[in-house]
Design a protein around this motif. Structure first.
Motif, PDB file in Angstrom:
ATOM      1  N   SER A 183      50.265  64.981  61.994  1.00 36.33           N
ATOM      2  CA  SER A 183      50.219  66.009  60.950  1.00 36.33           C
ATOM      3  C   SER A 183      51.102  67.202  61.310  1.00 36.33           C
ATOM      4  N   GLU A 187      46.997  74.247  54.782  1.00 34.89           N
ATOM      5  CA  GLU A 187      46.008  73.190  54.559  1.00 34.89           C
ATOM      6  C   GLU A 187      45.478  72.646  55.890  1.00 34.89           C
ATOM      7  N   MET A 188      46.365  72.488  56.878  1.00 36.34           N
ATOM      8  CA  MET A 188      45.922  72.018  58.200  1.00 36.34           C
ATOM      9  C   MET A 188      44.955  73.007  58.830  1.00 36.34           C
ATOM     10  N   VAL A 198      51.787  73.335  54.059  1.00 31.76           N
ATOM     11  CA  VAL A 198      51.184  72.288  54.887  1.00 31.76           C
ATOM     12  C   VAL A 198      50.357  72.921  56.008  1.00 31.76           C
ATOM     13  N   ARG A 205      54.272  68.506  59.200  1.00 32.57           N
ATOM     14  CA  ARG A 205      54.391  69.923  58.790  1.00 32.57           C
ATOM     15  C   ARG A 205      55.789  70.460  59.125  1.00 32.57           C
ATOM     16  N   GLU A 230      48.187  66.044  55.844  1.00 28.85           N
ATOM     17  CA  GLU A 230      47.389  67.078  56.511  1.00 28.85           C
ATOM     18  C   GLU A 230      46.019  66.568  56.939  1.00 28.85           C
ATOM     19  N   ARG A 251      44.933  65.667  60.447  1.00 29.96           N
ATOM     20  CA  ARG A 251      44.516  66.725  61.380  1.00 29.96           C
ATOM     21  C   ARG A 251      43.013  66.650  61.639  1.00 29.96           C
TER      22      ARG A 251
END
Length: 299
Positions: free
Chosen positions: A107, A200-201, A197, A111, A119, A122
């Protein structure tokens, strides 16, 4: 366990009677009759081609979603180490990932490459090989949504590339042949701003931190979510939050996690899981299915 099996010559590392407890998240269980850490996919393919077909073979990633029973694992355990942990971008939306690469690494690389849609990896505590086999998922997404194809070494030593459709994915399950080892996977997302990204992670990482016992000796999600239900809620409703057997405990933070509080045996952990299944069945009539792999022989 015997060392009577004739072992092929290898370029990597081959260890007899290798303790597995240090390699799995629960920190319990017996030894592998043999532990093979191949140098590369060719080394693995040649080894399996020359190994007596009667000898069982099992892949091991981070050992996150696994109980290794106290009697250990007969045959050969294959662990894909650093040579299989490479992740590269092959076009604007696609990543090729080694079977030993972690979900966090995949992930993060996605990114940096501006690839969104991966994502959720992760939030999966495992390696590409494991979550391709198990159709790993988290936060509303699963591997079936992003897998293009995977390269595997069959138990016979034959190397094959399998399209995602060939795995016949269902919830936390694939039809990957027994003994096949995933050495790489091609995953496709979509073009996305790296900052989006990353956000969201971070959201996923925070949600895991808040809801899951990440700093404990655990094995991740214990039971599959039955249709229309959350496993943790069924476990909680059956009065199992904090339940113990020996040094094994149902997490008070998240009821679908089992913990090794210190010196639990794998028999304690698996037995506690069976206690939970029995209580849930009695309380709700629902038969929980194990999500954690249980491997090896009882002591």
């Amino acid at each position: 366990m015997s060392e009577a099996i004739a072992m092929p010559k290898v370029a990597g590392k081959l260890t007899p009677n290798a303790p597995l407890a240090p390699l799995v998240w629960f920190k319990s269980g017996g030894a592998a009759e043999w532990l093979f850490e191949p140098r590369d996919a060719d080394d693995l393919a040649q080894f399996l081609a020359e190994l007596d077909p009667a000898v069982p073979v099992m892949g091991l990633g981070l050992g996150s979603n696994m109980i290794v029973r106290d009697g250990g694992v007969p045959g050969v355990v294959v662990r894909l180490g650093k040579p299989f942990a490479q992740v590269e971008q092959i076009d604007a939306t696609t990543m090729r990932c080694g079977g030993g690469a972690s979900g966090i690494l995949v992930s993060s690389k996605a990114r940096d490459a501006g690839v969104g849609g991966l994502e959720f990896l992760r939030g999966i505590p495992g390696t590409v090989g494991g979550f391709v086999r198990m159709n790993g998922g988290a936060y509303g997404r699963e591997v079936a949504d992003v897998l293009v194809e995977c390269e595997v070494v069959m138990r016979s030593g034959e190397r094959r590339t399998l399209a995602a459709e060939a795995l016949n994915y269902s919830y936390r399950h694939s039809e990957l042949p027994e003994g096949a080892i995933v050495v790489s996977a091609t995953l496709r997302g979509h073009e996305e701003d790296p900052a989006v990204v990353a956000e969201e992670m971070n959201r996923i990482a925070q949600a895991r931190e808040e809801s899951q016992p990440l700093r404990s000796k655990t094995g991740g999600s214990t039971f599959k979510n039955p249709d229309g239900h959350k496993a943790w809620a069924l476990v909680d409703a059956a009065g199992c939050r904090g339940l113990t057997r020996g040094d094994a405990q149902v997490s008070e933070k998240h009821c679908n996690f089992l913990l090794n509080l210190g010196s639990a045996t794998s028999a304690d952990i698996e037995g506690l899981g069976e206690d939970v299944r029995a209580r849930v069945k009695a309380q709700s009539g629902i038969e929980l299915e194990w999500e954690i792999q249980r491997v090896g022989v009882e002591a």
